[in-house]
Design an enzyme around this catalytic site. Sequence first.
Site, PDB file in Angstrom:
ATOM      1  N   ASP A 103       0.843  -1.202   0.000  1.00  0.00           N
ATOM      2  CA  ASP A 103       0.000   0.000   0.000  1.00  0.00           C
ATOM      3  C   ASP A 103       0.874   1.247   0.000  1.00  0.00           C
ATOM      4  OD1 ASP A 103      -2.085  -1.758   0.218  1.00  0.00           O
ATOM      5  OD2 ASP A 103      -2.294  -1.527   2.385  1.00  0.00           O
TER       6      ASP A 103
HETATM    7  N1  URA Z   1      -1.229  -5.816   4.157  1.00  0.00           N
HETATM    8  C1  URA Z   1      -1.699  -4.565   4.087  1.00  0.00           C
HETATM    9  O1  URA Z   1      -2.732  -4.251   4.680  1.00  0.00           O
HETATM   10  N2  URA Z   1      -1.013  -3.656   3.385  1.00  0.00           N
HETATM   11  C2  URA Z   1       0.144  -3.938   2.742  1.00  0.00           C
HETATM   12  O2  URA Z   1       0.753  -3.056   2.108  1.00  0.00           O
HETATM   13  C3  URA Z   1       0.614  -5.260   2.812  1.00  0.00           C
HETATM   14  C4  URA Z   1      -0.081  -6.184   3.529  1.00  0.00           C
END
Ligand code: URA
Length: 237
Positions: A103
């Site tokens: 993310d």
């Molecule tokens: N889980 C999440 O919520 N975000 C990420 O970037 C990776 C795993």
Amino acid sequence: MRLDKFLSNMGTASRSEAAKAARGGLVTVNSVPCRDVSKHIDPERDVIYFNGKRVTYEKFRYILLNKPDGVVSATEDGRDKTVLDLLPAELRKFELFPCGRLDKHTLGLVLITDNGDLAHRLLAPKSHVTKKYRYESKFPLTDEEKRTLEEGTILDDGYETKPSEIELYDDRKSGTITLTEGKYHQIKRMFESVNNKITYLERITFGPLTLEGVPERGDWRYLTESEIEALEKHGKN
Ligand code: URA
């Protein structure tokens, strides 16, 4: 492949630099100076030297990046900086892409490659590549919530997560979580399923890879031969 294309693809010299060096006798093919860079060579078999240094053929590129906050794991984005924007311009000619997504506000380890076949195999659910994250949460986790998250919790879309492993630090509001799958926003949604909230997330491993050698956000390096071999093994399962 043309000799000048080979030298440019390997990042050794631009085509015009290659032509100039060849005219000056600085490029050899199988120990013989080659003054014409339009000559076709076999990158896997011919032995090429440029300015006294061997140029070995790399079919694919494998890059480990320590992703900073606010950068998106995509090849292009109209608004935000992408992980590819953090790499030097000479790497733009390759069809690089991030292997899996973090993310925008998740930090840490991203593998970037142009080996689509390996990336596809590593991301396939049956490969079970482990990914370990350091996290912080808004509220402390109880033993029961920890057990639920580890054994499998139901996400907002009804999906039941595969077993995971949590190491809780003393404050119970931080620790590490290791997954073998990668659903959309998985860790955030897992914590939401037990009425908690992730406030910090950093990926620290991906299969055999760690952040060793890229300590600062935005740092990157090429994988070593042994790391590439280890990844290949993970992609075989
Ligand atoms: N889980 C999440 O919520 N975000 C990420 O970037 C990776 C795993």
